[in-house]
Design an enzyme around this catalytic site. Structure first.
Site, short mmCIF file in Angstrom:
data_model
loop_
_atom_site.label_atom_id
_atom_site.label_comp_id
_atom_site.label_asym_id
_atom_site.label_seq_id
_atom_site.Cartn_x
_atom_site.Cartn_y
_atom_site.Cartn_z
N SER A 13 0.79 -1.23 0.00
CA SER A 13 0.00 0.00 0.00
C SER A 13 0.82 1.28 0.00
O SER A 13 0.27 2.36 -0.24
CB SER A 13 -0.94 0.02 1.20
OG SER A 13 -2.04 -0.81 0.93
N LYS A 21 0.44 3.39 -3.01
CA LYS A 21 -0.75 4.23 -3.24
C LYS A 21 -0.40 5.71 -3.24
O LYS A 21 -1.05 6.51 -3.92
CB LYS A 21 -1.81 3.93 -2.17
CG LYS A 21 -2.43 2.53 -2.32
CD LYS A 21 -3.24 2.14 -1.10
CE LYS A 21 -3.89 0.77 -1.28
NZ LYS A 21 -4.44 0.21 -0.04
N TYR A 55 -2.66 -2.11 -10.40
CA TYR A 55 -2.68 -1.98 -8.94
C TYR A 55 -1.85 -3.07 -8.26
O TYR A 55 -1.02 -2.80 -7.38
CB TYR A 55 -4.13 -1.99 -8.43
CG TYR A 55 -4.22 -2.07 -6.93
CD1 TYR A 55 -3.80 -1.00 -6.14
CD2 TYR A 55 -4.66 -3.23 -6.29
CE1 TYR A 55 -3.83 -1.08 -4.76
CE2 TYR A 55 -4.69 -3.32 -4.91
CZ TYR A 55 -4.28 -2.24 -4.15
OH TYR A 55 -4.29 -2.33 -2.78
N TYR A 64 -4.11 3.53 7.63
CA TYR A 64 -5.44 2.89 7.64
C TYR A 64 -6.27 3.45 8.79
O TYR A 64 -6.16 4.62 9.12
CB TYR A 64 -5.32 1.36 7.75
CG TYR A 64 -4.32 0.74 6.84
CD1 TYR A 64 -4.41 0.89 5.46
CD2 TYR A 64 -3.27 -0.02 7.33
CE1 TYR A 64 -3.49 0.29 4.61
CE2 TYR A 64 -2.35 -0.63 6.49
CZ TYR A 64 -2.47 -0.46 5.14
OH TYR A 64 -1.56 -1.05 4.31
N VAL A 67 0.93 -3.81 3.86
CA VAL A 67 0.82 -5.10 4.56
C VAL A 67 2.08 -5.95 4.50
O VAL A 67 2.18 -6.96 5.19
CB VAL A 67 -0.37 -5.96 4.08
CG1 VAL A 67 -1.69 -5.40 4.55
CG2 VAL A 67 -0.34 -6.18 2.58
N1 GLN Z 1 -1.91 -5.53 -2.29
C1 GLN Z 1 -2.57 -5.40 -1.03
C2 GLN Z 1 -4.07 -5.50 -1.20
O1 GLN Z 1 -4.57 -4.98 -2.14
C3 GLN Z 1 -2.19 -4.08 -0.44
C4 GLN Z 1 -2.91 -3.83 0.83
C5 GLN Z 1 -2.10 -3.11 1.83
O2 GLN Z 1 -0.88 -3.02 1.80
N2 GLN Z 1 -2.82 -2.67 2.83
O3 GLN Z 1 -4.76 -6.10 -0.43
#
Ligand code: GLN
Length: 319
Positions: free
Chosen positions: A66, A69, A193, A245, A263
Site C-alpha cells: 500500500s 498508493k 494496482y 489505515y 501489509v
Molecule cells: N496488495 C494489497 C491488497 O490490495 C495491499 C494492501 C495493503 O498493503 N494494505 O490487499
C-alpha cells in the site's frame, strides 16, 4: 549528536523493538507474504544532504504494497491534473479497514473516500496515463527509479500470489466500474494496482522516496523538482489523515508524521524541515521501515513502535 552516536542509538532501538515483532504476524491473506521472516526489523533515515543512517535487516527486499498508493496518487495528479483526480476520488478518511467495501454505496454513489484505501487506489491506478497496464506500470517504475537512482523490479511471485487470490479487490473494481469510477477495464486496473504493490525495495529506497515527499517534490540530491509542491502537500495531508489505515488518528496523535504503511510491513515516513528542526536531520528527512509482522489493522507492530521511539526522542512531530 555525532553521526556515530546516532547510528548506535538506532541500532540499539532496533534490537529493543525487535521483541515487539512477536506481537504481530506476517500478512496471511497473501500467500507469498505469509512466508516472510516475522522477526525482521530494519530502518533507514536519509537527510537532505544525502547522509544516511540505518540499522537492522537493511539489505532485505520487500514489496511496497500500500505504500505504492502514495506514488500512484502523485503520478495521477501529474498525468490528469488535480480537478480530474479529485472528481473521481475524495480525500476523507473512512475509519474502516483498507479493503472495506461497505462505504462505496454510501457516498455519492460509488466514489471512493480516499486514495489510500484499496477502492481509491484502484481508481487512481486506472487513471494513470498509458494505453496498457504495462505502459502504466513502466511509468510507475521509471518515476521511482528516478527518485531512488537504481533499477527496480516487480516481485513476480508476490504479484501472482495476489492476482490469483484477489477476490475482494476484484469485487471492489467491478463495483467501481459499475458506478463509473474506473478509467480502464477491470482486469487492466487490477493488473496495474497489484503490480505496483509488488514493486520491490529496501529500507534505504523507501527513505529516499520519503525524503522527496518531505521536500515537497524537490529531490535535494538531483536538485530537481520531480512533482508539484501542491501535489506533495496533498499527498502528505492524505498520509496524515489516511496513511496508516484506521489507525491514522492514533498515529497522528502519538507520532505526528505523514506516513504510509503496507501489509508487507513497510512504512514510509516524511519528515519536513520544520519537524526535523530538533533532530539529527534539521532540514528534514525520509524514513523507511520494514518489519513484516503486522497488527490486525495492517501496520508493522515493531515498525510503528520504533518510529514512535525515534520521532519522540528527536521531537519530529509536524504538529
Ligand atoms: N496488495 C494489497 C491488497 O490490495 C495491499 C494492501 C495493503 O498493503 N494494505 O490487499
Amino acid at each position: 549528536t555525532q553521526p556515530n552516536h546516532q547510528h548506535h542509538l538506532l541500532a540499539q532501538w532496533v534490537s529493543q523493538y525487535r521483541a515487539a515483532t512477536k506481537e504481530g504476524q506476517c500478512a496471511n491473506y497473501i500467500p507469498a507474504l505469509a512466508k516472510k521472516d516475522p522477526n525482521q526489523l530494519a530502518v533507514a533515515i536519509v537527510g537532505t544532504e544525502g547522509h544516511e543512517i540505518k540499522a537492522g535487516d537493511t539489505e532485505e527486499l520487500f514489496t511496497l504494497q500500500s505504500v505504492s498508493k502514495v506514488i500512484t496518487f502523485i503520478l495521477a495528479c501529474m498525468d490528469r491534473g488535480l480537478p480530474y483526480v479529485l472528481e473521481r476520488v475524495d480525500v476523507e478518511p473512512t475509519g474502516d479497514t483498507f479493503n472495506s467495501i461497505i462505504r462505496l454505496e454510501s457516498h455519492q454513489p460509488g466514489k471512493p473516500f480516499n486514495p489510500m484505501i484499496n477502492a481509491g487506489a484502484i481508481t487512481v491506478s486506472s487513471m494513470l496515463a498509458g494505453h496498457s497496464p504495462q505502459e502504466k506500470v513502466t511509468k510507475i517504475l521509471q518515476f521511482l527509479e528516478q527518485i531512488i537512482g537504481k533499477q527496480l523490479s516487480i516481485n513476480e511471485e508476490v504479484f501472482q500470489s495476489e492476482w490469483q487470490t484477489a477476490n475482494r479487490n476484484r469485487a471492489l473494481a467491478y463495483y467501481l466500474m459499475d458506478s463509473g469510477f474506473l478509467d480502464c477495464p477491470v482486469e487492466a486496473a487490477l493488473e496495474v494496482y497489484l503490480k505496483q504493490c509488488a514493486i520491490e525495495v529496501n529500507v534505504s529506497d523507501l527513505a529516499m522516496i520519503g525524503l522527496v515527499i518531505a521536500n515537497d517534490g524537490y529531490h535535494p540530491l538531483l536538485k530537481k523538482q520531480l512533482f508539484p509542491k501542491q501535489v506533495a502537500k496533498l499527498a502528505k495531508a492524505l498520509m496524515v489523515t489516511c496513511g496508516m489505515y484506521n489507525a491514522s488518528g492514533k498515529f497522528a496523535a502519538f507520532i505526528g508524521l505523514p506516513a504510509k504503511s503496507g501489509v508487507s510491513g513497510a512504512i514510509l515516513a516524511a519528515v519536513p524541515g520544520h519537524a526535523g528542526l530538533h533532530s539529527p536531520f534539521p532540514t528534514g528527512c525520509g524514513i523507511g521501515i520494514y518489519g513484516p509482522a503486522i497488527d490486525p489493522i495492517g501496520n508493522s507492530v515493531a515498525g510503528v513502535q520504533l518510529l514512535k521511539q525515534l520521532a519522540t526522542e528527536w521531537d519530529m512531530t509536524i504538529f
